[in-house]
Scaffold this motif. Sequence first.
Motif, short mmCIF file in Angstrom:
data_model
loop_
_atom_site.label_atom_id
_atom_site.label_comp_id
_atom_site.label_asym_id
_atom_site.label_seq_id
_atom_site.Cartn_x
_atom_site.Cartn_y
_atom_site.Cartn_z
N SER A 1 36.33 70.09 29.99
CA SER A 1 37.62 69.59 29.52
C SER A 1 38.50 70.71 28.98
O SER A 1 39.67 70.81 29.32
CB SER A 1 37.43 68.52 28.44
OG SER A 1 36.44 67.62 28.84
N SER A 2 37.94 71.57 28.11
CA SER A 2 38.80 72.59 27.52
C SER A 2 38.70 73.93 28.25
O SER A 2 39.41 74.86 27.90
CB SER A 2 38.52 72.76 26.03
OG SER A 2 37.27 72.26 25.66
N ASN A 3 37.80 74.02 29.24
CA ASN A 3 37.66 75.26 30.00
C ASN A 3 37.39 76.47 29.12
O ASN A 3 37.78 77.58 29.45
CB ASN A 3 38.91 75.52 30.82
CG ASN A 3 38.74 75.00 32.23
OD1 ASN A 3 37.70 75.25 32.84
ND2 ASN A 3 39.71 74.26 32.71
N ASP A 4 36.78 76.25 27.98
CA ASP A 4 36.49 77.33 27.06
C ASP A 4 35.07 77.84 27.34
O ASP A 4 34.11 77.41 26.70
CB ASP A 4 36.62 76.82 25.62
CG ASP A 4 36.62 77.96 24.62
OD1 ASP A 4 36.20 79.08 24.99
OD2 ASP A 4 37.03 77.72 23.47
N PHE A 5 34.96 78.73 28.30
CA PHE A 5 33.65 79.19 28.74
C PHE A 5 32.87 79.86 27.62
O PHE A 5 31.68 79.63 27.45
CB PHE A 5 33.79 80.17 29.92
CG PHE A 5 34.09 79.50 31.22
CD1 PHE A 5 35.18 78.65 31.35
CD2 PHE A 5 33.29 79.70 32.32
CE1 PHE A 5 35.46 78.03 32.55
CE2 PHE A 5 33.55 79.08 33.54
CZ PHE A 5 34.65 78.25 33.65
N GLY A 6 33.57 80.71 26.86
CA GLY A 6 32.90 81.46 25.80
C GLY A 6 32.29 80.54 24.76
O GLY A 6 31.14 80.66 24.36
N MET A 7 33.11 79.57 24.35
CA MET A 7 32.67 78.60 23.35
C MET A 7 31.47 77.82 23.87
O MET A 7 30.46 77.65 23.18
CB MET A 7 33.84 77.65 23.07
CG MET A 7 33.48 76.47 22.25
SD MET A 7 33.38 76.92 20.52
CE MET A 7 33.27 75.30 19.80
N SER A 8 31.56 77.34 25.10
CA SER A 8 30.47 76.56 25.68
C SER A 8 29.21 77.40 25.79
O SER A 8 28.10 76.93 25.51
CB SER A 8 30.88 76.05 27.06
OG SER A 8 29.92 75.16 27.55
N ALA A 9 29.38 78.68 26.17
CA ALA A 9 28.22 79.56 26.28
C ALA A 9 27.59 79.77 24.90
O ALA A 9 26.36 79.85 24.77
CB ALA A 9 28.63 80.89 26.89
N ALA A 10 28.44 79.87 23.87
CA ALA A 10 27.92 80.06 22.52
C ALA A 10 27.08 78.84 22.11
O ALA A 10 25.97 78.98 21.56
CB ALA A 10 29.06 80.26 21.54
N ILE A 11 27.60 77.64 22.39
CA ILE A 11 26.84 76.42 22.07
C ILE A 11 25.52 76.42 22.83
O ILE A 11 24.46 76.12 22.28
CB ILE A 11 27.66 75.16 22.42
CG1 ILE A 11 28.99 75.17 21.66
CG2 ILE A 11 26.88 73.90 22.10
CD1 ILE A 11 29.96 74.09 22.09
N GLY A 12 25.60 76.81 24.11
CA GLY A 12 24.39 76.83 24.95
C GLY A 12 23.37 77.83 24.44
O GLY A 12 22.17 77.52 24.40
N LEU A 13 23.82 79.00 24.02
CA LEU A 13 22.89 80.01 23.52
C LEU A 13 22.23 79.55 22.22
O LEU A 13 21.02 79.68 22.04
CB LEU A 13 23.62 81.35 23.31
CG LEU A 13 22.76 82.49 22.78
CD1 LEU A 13 21.60 82.77 23.73
CD2 LEU A 13 23.58 83.75 22.60
N PHE A 14 23.08 78.98 21.36
CA PHE A 14 22.58 78.42 20.10
C PHE A 14 21.43 77.45 20.39
O PHE A 14 20.35 77.51 19.80
CB PHE A 14 23.75 77.71 19.41
CG PHE A 14 23.38 76.81 18.27
CD1 PHE A 14 22.97 77.34 17.05
CD2 PHE A 14 23.47 75.43 18.40
CE1 PHE A 14 22.64 76.51 16.00
CE2 PHE A 14 23.15 74.60 17.35
CZ PHE A 14 22.73 75.14 16.14
#
Lengths: 310, 308
Positions: free
Chosen positions: A271-284
Amino acid sequence: MKEKSGIKGFLKKLRKYRVYLLMLAPAVIYTLIFAYYPMTGIVMAFKKYNYAGGIWGSPWNGLENFKFFFKSGQAGLVTRNTVLYNIAFILVGTFTQVAVAVFLTEIHGKRFRKISQSMMFLPYFISWVIVGVMAFNIFSSDYGFLNRLITALGGEKIAFYTTPQAWPFILLFFNIWKGVGYGSVMYLAAIMGIDTSIYEAAAIDGANVFQRIFRVTIPMIMPTMVILLLMSVGGIFKGNFDMFYNLVGSNGLLYNYTDVIDTLAMRALISSNDFGMSAAIGLFQSVLCFVTVTVVNKLVGLYDRDYALF
Amino acid sequence: MAEAINHLGKVKKGKDVMALNIIAYGFTGLMALLCLIPFLMILAGSFSSETAITANGFSLLPQDLSLEAYKTVFKEPIVVFRAYATTFGLTAVGTVIGLLVQTMTAYVLSRKDFEWRNGFSFFFYFTTLFSGGLVPTFVLYTQTLKLQDSYFALLLPLVFSVYNLLVMKSYISAIPDSLVDAAKIDGCGEVRTLFQVVLPLIQPALATVGLFIALAYWNDWYNAMLYIKSDTKYPLQYFLYQKVNDIEAYKKLIANNAVSGAVVSSMALPTQTLKMALTIVVTGPIILAFPMVQKYFVQGITIGAVKG
């Protein structure tokens, strides 16, 4: 066994195992590309991603993605939801599955046993998309079966899809519902493996059927229960995306009660196309999962060496 | 008096067995019914008329028996058949390739004369402990491999799984080494040993793992959601997902525009019953195949749990 060391020995083995290695090649290449290569992509969690730059060319962003994730309060919310849902699923699920397995073995009507077991297995075979449709049939405020029942009994309609407090129960219900047939199979197998002479001894000692269940069956399947419990604890930070996404969808009203790590990561991406943010959540999440699985495996190993996975 | 004399015998035993029977039959019966009811509701809804559902809501029996919903589903049969063909094709190809790769790998990893087997086992197993996660995988498919909107984006994610590998490996490990060794002494190469000696012995494993893979393909909507953009390439489950969402969006649109329009339109076009008919069309084959395949799943689950 004498091992030849060095490159020569290695080359010799390479030759000796060439057919084995060829047979392994497809799976190894697949795993390298689709499992190991994406691991390098976790650097995206520390980048301000843009399409042009890609993974390696995008500028570094330090811990900004994480800072935003934690400061917005979402980290706490989704982590709490994920863990609490999983605890509820594990506890209620194990209880139901064990109960079903125990009762199924006590039922003597063969046909009843077979048919009811098949019926309970049915939900395992369908996709969560279909479960989403089913949930709507039951809980929709206009057409829902449950509201129809409530009004028929003289009650007030409940708008489930705008009542977040109802969703932990609805999600728990469907989770149990979909897993009961599958889960009880393992306990059934464990019960079948119990030596019948123990039951005969218990009968001679005058045990009634309830004592038989609580003093023989349950203690005898305890090892299976502990192992399966520990294994599911290993996934405690993994939200079942399929389930949450299909039952809740993009219904923002319910997020406080239903948002889990996986759904948040997906929204950040899609939805927000925020790859960095999503990757951060995924890494967490990956790190949390890795730590729990490692700890859990240690515990399993302590409990019974044979079951430890590594 | 008989009760007092017999206090450890028949009377007491009869009572506790009776109580357990009531609880056991009651509980399992209730669970089984709860599992079945949502299916019945969909089936009943699919054969009901739209007006009846709009007025009364969903029920367990068809209301005002009607085939209108199915007629609407098959008004454009090509759309449904295309989704079917996509899913069937993916399931067939994916299952065959998946079985081949998984069997070869499991065979090698269970050979005791292969000294590197533990290292390779860990190589595979580690991927279940730690993963790059959603975004790196998404970027790999869409930007590195450029598989957006390609059938490969639906085929590749499900073709190999460590869980299936473990199930397969535990079946193959159960084959006595002497059999494999005898074949080799007789001059069989590795490939021939696998295909002519091992494969015939692990047919139940092929069925079980094959069905696990097939079910994963059949029920996959997730990869379609991520990677497939053109609706002509939708597999069945995602096709259903899209239709259901379209119907809801359509309903909202009408409701927002005019109340009177909503009543008229929702009566004219099946929406709720259409969803049900679509669901039946999508689920049908699984439910029909279910009685035949159930036992293989039971086997696989048991083996996976013990040896996984």
